[in-house]
Design a protein around this motif. Structure first.
Motif, PDB file in Angstrom:
ATOM      1  N   GLY A   1       0.768  -1.242   0.000  1.00 50.48           N
ATOM      2  CA  GLY A   1       0.000   0.000   0.000  1.00 50.48           C
ATOM      3  C   GLY A   1       0.793   1.283   0.000  1.00 50.48           C
ATOM      4  O   GLY A   1       0.204   2.368  -0.117  1.00 50.48           O
TER       5      GLY A   1
ATOM      6  N   LEU B   1       2.073   1.450  -6.450  1.00 46.74           N
ATOM      7  CA  LEU B   1       1.063   2.492  -6.631  1.00 46.74           C
ATOM      8  C   LEU B   1       0.986   2.935  -8.090  1.00 46.74           C
ATOM      9  O   LEU B   1      -0.074   3.379  -8.550  1.00 46.74           O
ATOM     10  CB  LEU B   1       1.375   3.688  -5.731  1.00 46.74           C
ATOM     11  CG  LEU B   1       1.313   3.415  -4.221  1.00 46.74           C
ATOM     12  CD1 LEU B   1       1.749   4.642  -3.435  1.00 46.74           C
ATOM     13  CD2 LEU B   1      -0.091   2.996  -3.811  1.00 46.74           C
TER      14      LEU B   1
ATOM     15  N   LEU C   1      -7.333  -4.844  -5.979  1.00 43.25           N
ATOM     16  CA  LEU C   1      -7.489  -3.747  -5.024  1.00 43.25           C
ATOM     17  C   LEU C   1      -7.909  -4.231  -3.643  1.00 43.25           C
ATOM     18  O   LEU C   1      -7.783  -3.490  -2.665  1.00 43.25           O
ATOM     19  CB  LEU C   1      -8.519  -2.740  -5.548  1.00 43.25           C
ATOM     20  CG  LEU C   1      -8.159  -2.044  -6.865  1.00 43.25           C
ATOM     21  CD1 LEU C   1      -9.259  -1.066  -7.260  1.00 43.25           C
ATOM     22  CD2 LEU C   1      -6.820  -1.322  -6.754  1.00 43.25           C
TER      23      LEU C   1
ATOM     24  N   SER D   1      -2.916  -1.471  -3.365  1.00 45.78           N
ATOM     25  CA  SER D   1      -3.336  -0.155  -3.860  1.00 45.78           C
ATOM     26  C   SER D   1      -2.613   0.143  -5.164  1.00 45.78           C
ATOM     27  O   SER D   1      -1.378   0.175  -5.202  1.00 45.78           O
ATOM     28  CB  SER D   1      -3.027   0.932  -2.821  1.00 45.78           C
ATOM     29  OG  SER D   1      -3.809   0.754  -1.660  1.00 45.78           O
ATOM     30  N   ARG D   2      -3.396   0.393  -6.233  1.00 46.37           N
ATOM     31  CA  ARG D   2      -2.812   0.602  -7.560  1.00 46.37           C
ATOM     32  C   ARG D   2      -3.590   1.684  -8.306  1.00 46.37           C
ATOM     33  O   ARG D   2      -4.818   1.757  -8.217  1.00 46.37           O
ATOM     34  CB  ARG D   2      -2.850  -0.696  -8.374  1.00 46.37           C
ATOM     35  CG  ARG D   2      -2.304  -1.896  -7.651  1.00 46.37           C
ATOM     36  CD  ARG D   2      -2.609  -3.188  -8.391  1.00 46.37           C
ATOM     37  NE  ARG D   2      -1.766  -3.374  -9.573  1.00 46.37           N
ATOM     38  CZ  ARG D   2      -2.223  -3.658 -10.782  1.00 46.37           C
ATOM     39  NH1 ARG D   2      -3.530  -3.741 -11.002  1.00 46.37           N
ATOM     40  NH2 ARG D   2      -1.391  -3.842 -11.795  1.00 46.37           N
TER      41      ARG D   2
ATOM     42  N   TYR E   1      -4.451   8.812  -0.372  1.00 43.07           N
ATOM     43  CA  TYR E   1      -3.598   8.994  -1.545  1.00 43.07           C
ATOM     44  C   TYR E   1      -4.023  10.256  -2.306  1.00 43.07           C
ATOM     45  O   TYR E   1      -5.123  10.294  -2.873  1.00 43.07           O
ATOM     46  CB  TYR E   1      -3.718   7.793  -2.485  1.00 43.07           C
ATOM     47  CG  TYR E   1      -3.390   6.451  -1.861  1.00 43.07           C
ATOM     48  CD1 TYR E   1      -2.074   6.037  -1.700  1.00 43.07           C
ATOM     49  CD2 TYR E   1      -4.405   5.587  -1.449  1.00 43.07           C
ATOM     50  CE1 TYR E   1      -1.767   4.798  -1.145  1.00 43.07           C
ATOM     51  CE2 TYR E   1      -4.117   4.350  -0.895  1.00 43.07           C
ATOM     52  CZ  TYR E   1      -2.795   3.957  -0.739  1.00 43.07           C
ATOM     53  OH  TYR E   1      -2.504   2.728  -0.188  1.00 43.07           O
TER      54      TYR E   1
ATOM     55  N   THR F   1      -7.979   9.745  -2.852  1.00 43.63           N
ATOM     56  CA  THR F   1      -8.614   8.442  -2.694  1.00 43.63           C
ATOM     57  C   THR F   1      -8.295   7.952  -1.290  1.00 43.63           C
ATOM     58  O   THR F   1      -7.123   7.914  -0.898  1.00 43.63           O
ATOM     59  CB  THR F   1      -8.099   7.439  -3.738  1.00 43.63           C
ATOM     60  OG1 THR F   1      -8.477   7.882  -5.047  1.00 43.63           O
ATOM     61  CG2 THR F   1      -8.676   6.056  -3.494  1.00 43.63           C
TER      62      THR F   1
ATOM     63  N   VAL G   1      -8.576   4.881   1.408  1.00 41.83           N
ATOM     64  CA  VAL G   1      -8.754   3.432   1.434  1.00 41.83           C
ATOM     65  C   VAL G   1      -8.551   2.926   2.859  1.00 41.83           C
ATOM     66  O   VAL G   1      -7.491   3.142   3.456  1.00 41.83           O
ATOM     67  CB  VAL G   1      -7.752   2.726   0.495  1.00 41.83           C
ATOM     68  CG1 VAL G   1      -7.990   1.220   0.508  1.00 41.83           C
ATOM     69  CG2 VAL G   1      -7.865   3.281  -0.923  1.00 41.83           C
TER      70      VAL G   1
ATOM     71  N   ARG H   1      -8.290  -0.504   4.998  1.00 43.62           N
ATOM     72  CA  ARG H   1      -8.076  -1.941   4.848  1.00 43.62           C
ATOM     73  C   ARG H   1      -8.064  -2.628   6.211  1.00 43.62           C
ATOM     74  O   ARG H   1      -7.527  -2.091   7.180  1.00 43.62           O
ATOM     75  CB  ARG H   1      -6.738  -2.219   4.166  1.00 43.62           C
ATOM     76  CG  ARG H   1      -6.632  -1.690   2.754  1.00 43.62           C
ATOM     77  CD  ARG H   1      -5.360  -2.202   2.084  1.00 43.62           C
ATOM     78  NE  ARG H   1      -5.234  -1.693   0.725  1.00 43.62           N
ATOM     79  CZ  ARG H   1      -5.884  -2.177  -0.323  1.00 43.62           C
ATOM     80  NH1 ARG H   1      -6.712  -3.196  -0.151  1.00 43.62           N
ATOM     81  NH2 ARG H   1      -5.715  -1.660  -1.521  1.00 43.62           N
TER      82      ARG H   1
ATOM     83  N   ALA I   1     -13.217   1.778   0.016  1.00 44.88           N
ATOM     84  CA  ALA I   1     -12.542   2.918  -0.607  1.00 44.88           C
ATOM     85  C   ALA I   1     -13.530   4.030  -0.918  1.00 44.88           C
ATOM     86  O   ALA I   1     -14.684   3.775  -1.267  1.00 44.88           O
ATOM     87  CB  ALA I   1     -11.833   2.485  -1.886  1.00 44.88           C
TER      88      ALA I   1
ATOM     89  N   GLY J   1     -12.614   5.973  -5.279  1.00 44.68           N
ATOM     90  CA  GLY J   1     -11.713   5.039  -5.947  1.00 44.68           C
ATOM     91  C   GLY J   1     -12.308   4.462  -7.211  1.00 44.68           C
ATOM     92  O   GLY J   1     -11.697   3.611  -7.858  1.00 44.68           O
TER      93      GLY J   1
ATOM     94  N   PHE K   1      -7.553   1.874  -8.904  1.00 43.35           N
ATOM     95  CA  PHE K   1      -8.427   2.910  -8.373  1.00 43.35           C
ATOM     96  C   PHE K   1      -8.599   3.977  -9.455  1.00 43.35           C
ATOM     97  O   PHE K   1      -7.632   4.364 -10.123  1.00 43.35           O
ATOM     98  CB  PHE K   1      -7.831   3.546  -7.112  1.00 43.35           C
ATOM     99  CG  PHE K   1      -7.865   2.649  -5.904  1.00 43.35           C
ATOM    100  CD1 PHE K   1      -9.068   2.118  -5.451  1.00 43.35           C
ATOM    101  CD2 PHE K   1      -6.699   2.340  -5.210  1.00 43.35           C
ATOM    102  CE1 PHE K   1      -9.110   1.286  -4.335  1.00 43.35           C
ATOM    103  CE2 PHE K   1      -6.731   1.521  -4.094  1.00 43.35           C
ATOM    104  CZ  PHE K   1      -7.938   0.986  -3.660  1.00 43.35           C
TER     105      PHE K   1
END
Length: 347
Positions: free
Chosen positions: A157, A163, A200, A204-205, A244, A259, A261, A263, A291, A294, A303
Motif C-alpha cells: 500500500g 502504486l 485492489l 493499492s494501484r 492517496y 482516494t 482506502v 483496509r 474505498a 476510488g 483505483f
C-alpha cells in the motif's frame, strides 16, 4: 485700616469719598462664612483630567497636518494606479495563497482541508504493539512477525512502484504459496480482474496513464494488533486507513483529488511444524477494503478517482465518512452489498 480687614485702605477711602458724593456701589465686607468657603476652595487640589471634565483638544500645528494630508492624498493616488496593491491586505485577489486559505488541496498542500492534514506519514501513522510470547511463538518471534506484517502493508500500500500499477512482487512473496484460495485469487486478479478477484482488495494501484501521485507523501492512520488464533497460530490484524493524493497524468492541471482506502487484513502466522507453510510467510484469514473516490464502475484493477469537474450527482447507498475510524469494519460493512458503492461524505 485694621490688618484684619479684607478691604485695602485705598479702596475704603475711595468708598468714603464716593459715599459723600452720593454713590451707592460700595463694596461690602465679606462675611466670615464667605471667607471660610473661599479659603477651602483655594486649598482643594485641581480635579484630575478626565474626571467629568472636558478639556479642549490641543491646538495642532497646522503645517504638520498639511504635510500629513498631502502624504495621504499621494498614497491614495498611487493605489488608484495599482488597484491590486490592497488585495493582500483585505483577502482579495487571486494570489497563490488564496486556494490554501480556502481549504482547497493544492500541489504544495495536497491534504489541505481534510483530517489527513494532521495525520502522520507512511508507517509513522500505524500504531504497533509491544511483543510478548503468544501461541507457538516466543517474544522474539512475535516481534519478527509484527515487523513482517508491517512490511507487507508497506509493500502492498505504500510502495511507489506498486502504486504506479506494477505488480506487488515483494508483497506476494510474503503470502503462503500453499494457500490454495489465495493462489487462485492471484492467478486472475491482475490479468482478468473481477469483483471477486480484484487486486485492489489487497493492493493499492493507480493507472499511470490516468493519474499520478501528487508528491511522495501518503498519510495513514491505524493500528496493528495480535492474538492467539486457532492451533496456537498468531493472528495479526492490521486496520489502517491510507490517504492517496493524486493529479491527472496528462496536462498541467493542478487539481488534487484524494482516494481514501481503509483496509483490514488478518495475517495468520502458523507453526510450520503443524501446518504446511513456507517459512517466513503467512496465511490470509480475511481481507477486506472500503474505498472512497476510488471508482464505482467496471472493475479495472486500478483505483479510478474522480476530479471535481467529472463528478456526477451523489450515488445512492450508505453515506460513509471515510476518515472516521471509531466504527469497526464489521459495523461499516454490515448490511452493504458487495457491489454497493455508497456515498462518501467528504474526500
Amino acid at each position: 485700616m485694621d490688618k484684619g480687614s479684607s478691604i485695602p485702605d485705598e479702596e475704603w477711602e475711595r468708598f468714603l469719598r464716593e459715599a459723600e458724593a452720593g454713590t451707592g456701589d460700595a463694596p461690602e465686607e465679606p462675611s466670615a462664612r464667605a471667607r471660610m468657603v473661599t479659603r477651602r476652595l483655594d486649598d482643594e487640589p485641581a480635579l484630575p483630567l478626565g474626571w467629568r471634565v472636558h478639556e479642549p483638544p490641543r491646538r495642532r500645528n497646522g503645517k504638520r497636518w498639511y504635510v500629513v494630508g498631502l502624504i495621504v492624498v499621494l498614497a491614495l493616488f498611487g493605489l488608484t494606479l495599482t488597484p491590486g496593491l490592497l488585495d493582500g491586505w483585505f483577502g482579495g485577489g487571486t494570489g497563490g495563497g488564496s486556494a490554501g486559505a480556502s481549504g482547497r488541496a493544492t500541489l504544495d498542500a495536497p491534504f489541505k482541508g481534510s483530517p489527513a492534514e494532521h495525520w502522520a506519514t507512511g508507517t509513522a501513522g500505524i500504531t504497533m504493539p509491544s511483543a510478548r510470547a503468544t501461541g507457538w511463538m516466543s517474544e522474539k518471534q512475535v516481534d519478527e512477525a509484527l515487523e513482517s506484517s508491517l512490511a507487507f502493508l508497506v509493500d502492498s500500500g505504500l510502495d511507489p512502484a506498486v502504486l504506479r500499477g506494477e505488480r506487488p512482487v515483494k508483497a506476494i512473496a510474503a503470502l503462503n504459496p500453499e494457500q490454495a484460495d489465495v493462489r487462485e485469487y492471484l492467478a486472475h486478479a491482475f490479468d482478468r480482474p473481477t469483483r471477486g478477484d480484484d487486486p485492489l482488495l489487497l493492493f493499492s494501484r493507480f493507472d499511470p496513464s490516468y493519474v499520478r501521485l501528487a508528491g511522495d507523501v501518503i498519510r495513514t492512520r491505524g493500528r496493528i494488533t495480535y492474538r492467539e488464533g486457532d492451533g496456537g497460530a498468531v493472528d495479526v490484524t492490521a486496520d489502517v486507513t491510507f490517504v492517496y493524493p493524486v493529479v491527472r497524468a496528462e496536462g498541467d492541471s493542478d487539481e488534487v483529488a484524494r482516494t481514501i482506502v481503509r483496509r483490514e487484513i488478518v495475517m495468520s502466522w502458523e507453526n510450520p511444524a503443524e501446518v504446511e507453510i513456507a517459512p517466513g510467510t503467512f496465511s490470509l484469514r480475511t481481507y477486506r477494503m472500503d474505498a472512497a473516490n476510488g471508482g464505482c464502475g467496471d472493475t479495472t484493477g486500478y483505483f479510478v478517482p474522480e476530479f471535481g469537474k467529472d463528478r456526477g450527482p451523489s450515488k445512492e447507498g450508505a453515506r460513509v465518512d471515510p476518515y472516521e475510524r471509531d466504527t469497526s469494519m464489521d459495523e461499516r460493512m454490515r448490511g452493504r452489498d458487495a457491489s454497493e458503492c455508497g456515498t462518501a461524505t467528504r474526500t
